[in-house]
Design an enzyme around this catalytic site. Structure first.
Site, PDB file in Angstrom:
ATOM      1  CG  ASP A  10      -1.739   1.202   1.397  1.00 46.45           C
ATOM      2  OD1 ASP A  10      -2.435   1.553   0.423  1.00 46.45           O
ATOM      3  OD2 ASP A  10      -1.686   1.824   2.475  1.00 46.45           O
ATOM      4  CG  ASP A  12      -1.695   7.744   0.720  1.00 48.93           C
ATOM      5  OD1 ASP A  12      -0.786   8.576   0.608  1.00 48.93           O
ATOM      6  OD2 ASP A  12      -2.597   7.606  -0.142  1.00 48.93           O
ATOM      7  CG  ASP A 172      -2.123   1.925   6.379  1.00 47.65           C
ATOM      8  OD1 ASP A 172      -2.217   1.673   5.157  1.00 47.65           O
ATOM      9  OD2 ASP A 172      -2.686   2.891   6.917  1.00 47.65           O
TER      10      ASP A 172
END
Length: 229
Positions: A10, A12, A172
């Site tokens: 991922d 961000d 995240d």
């Protein structure tokens, strides 16, 4: 090359701390329409499901229900504010550059799968020196539904030339973990990212404090699968 052949990240909250620039652009678009900007801690919880969701939830938090053409217009206006400043205060998280270079040097195929638009994601990957090791960048406007739907992960794996059984997802948020699970892909979650749910409650296979622990996490997963190092 031992398992995993591919590692999909991922963006961000995983590779880059983009919260300051997202918060600033989102606050500016709210203020343009007479609404108070949210705190940076609130915006942290809004990231992860794509720009449309981010803008819609930000306005909803101020009692404004955006749908249809109004939402489309606000999203375009937000992007016009955000994209020119996307790397102004954004930084790589600790150890990302070193570990990404190491993994590429070991022969792993590396990709990014994000709900963020593709062009700005590619620009960010290049800005922070990751364009060499990262071979594929798939954004939320690639075509398939966004994470937590698994289709963007399938698309990223296809671009890297591997099956999902040869790949690992690093993320995240719940969107990352749920997409990986739906794809049948092991997933490592970072502790420091953008999530409204405690990261250890997301259901990832391994949780790491920072990127320096990623090689050990991959070794653990490799052993759990009975793979030879």
């Amino acid at each position: 090359m031992s398992w995993p052949k591919a590692i999909i990240f991922d963006l961000d909250g995983t590779l880059v701390d983009s919260l300051p620039d997202i918060w600033d652009a989102l606050g500016e678009i709210l203020e343009q329409y007479g609404e108070e900007r949210h705190s940076i801690d609130v915006v942290r919880t809004l990231i992860g499901k794509g720009v449309e969701n981010l803008v819609q939830r930000a306005f909803a938090g101020r009692g404004v229900d955006l749908t249809g053409p109004a939402l489309t217009d606000r999203v375009a206006e937000y992007l016009s504010l955000y994209e020119p400043r996307a790397t102004r205060d954004t930084r790589l998280f600790p150890y990302v550059s070193e570990v990404v270079a190491m993994l590429a040097g070991e022969g792993h195929l590396l990709g990014v799968c994000t709900n963020k638009p593709t062009d700005v994601s590619r620009a960010m990957v290049a800005e922070y020196g990751l364009a060499g090791p990262i071979r594929a960048v798939v954004g939320g406007d690639h075509g398939p539904p966004r994470k937590p739907n698994p289709d963007l992960l399938f698309a990223t794996a296809t671009l890297l030339g591997v099956g999902v059984d040869s790949a690992v997802m690093i993320g995240d948020s719940a969107s990352d973990v749920d997409a990986a699970k739906a794809a049948g892909m092991p997933v490592v979650a970072v502790e420091y990212g953008y999530t409204s749910v405690p990261v250890r409650d997301l259901g990832a296979d391994v949780v790491i404090r920072d990127f320096s622990e990623l090689p050990s996490a991959l070794s653990f997963l490799r052993g759990a699968r009975g793979c030879v190092a």
